[in-house]
Design an enzyme around this catalytic site. Sequence first.
Site, PDB file in Angstrom:
ATOM      1  N   ASP A  11       0.847  -1.186   0.000  1.00 46.47           N
ATOM      2  CA  ASP A  11       0.000   0.000   0.000  1.00 46.47           C
ATOM      3  C   ASP A  11       0.884   1.237   0.000  1.00 46.47           C
ATOM      4  O   ASP A  11       1.770   1.382   0.861  1.00 46.47           O
ATOM      5  CB  ASP A  11      -0.911   0.019   1.230  1.00 46.47           C
ATOM      6  N   ASP A 132     -15.324  -2.868  -1.442  1.00 49.58           N
ATOM      7  CA  ASP A 132     -14.913  -2.624  -0.062  1.00 49.58           C
ATOM      8  C   ASP A 132     -16.157  -2.320   0.755  1.00 49.58           C
ATOM      9  O   ASP A 132     -16.875  -1.353   0.456  1.00 49.58           O
ATOM     10  CB  ASP A 132     -13.941  -1.443   0.008  1.00 49.58           C
TER      11      ASP A 132
END
Length: 247
Positions: A11, A132
């Site tokens: 990330d 998500d």
Amino acid sequence: MASMILFPAIDLKDGLCVRLRQGDMDQATVFNDDPAAQGAAFEAQGFEWLHVVDLDGAFAGRPMNGAAVDAILARVRLPVQLGGGVRDMRTLEGWLAKGVARVIIGTAAVRDPDFVREAARLHPGRVAVGIDAKDGRVAVEGWAQTSTLTAEELGRRFEDAGVAAIIYTDIARDGILKGLNIPMTLALADAVSIPVIASGGLASMADIERLTQPDCARLAGAITGRALYDGRIDPAEALALIAARRA
């Protein structure tokens, strides 16, 4: 288990390799200031793919960590799936042209589903949808906003679109080592024929063991982040376990 892949996550925030807690940009832990070196380390450990997210891009709606991604692509031979800030065809095709194997569309899958369908049609096998969920509802804009859609409703939108995979993340579990939300992930996998990849909360070798059970055979893989960086998961052991179940 034939298709089960364990994806190590990189990330990106401000050009660094970080992990967040439940998607909160103010709760970022830096694990490596050289994302390309981190990618090379994962490759040396035997992983088959890399999962890369441009966190700044997810909030900005456009790529923000291009230099870091370029460095990863230049150094690592593994296929890379990349998400974060992909809202239009120009951005998606730009990443594909640079060598990204699969591009993940998240927010735009809610806002502009026709874009997903067209992208999947033009680039078969190279477009994934990121779903998500927060409290059962799909979150967008870097998880800063929650829509009215459920994960299953969004997944069904693309049932006939030719999408290569769905990456399903339980935001409440992401980055806090609470364990994968297997029931919700399997419910989504049952609702669609698209391959589903589990994400959010993978905490230990017990989670890897759980993924090798018969009911998880229909999952295409899982993403591991903090547990891998913290040493809670041994890469060689995890990969060997998955490989053994494939046989």
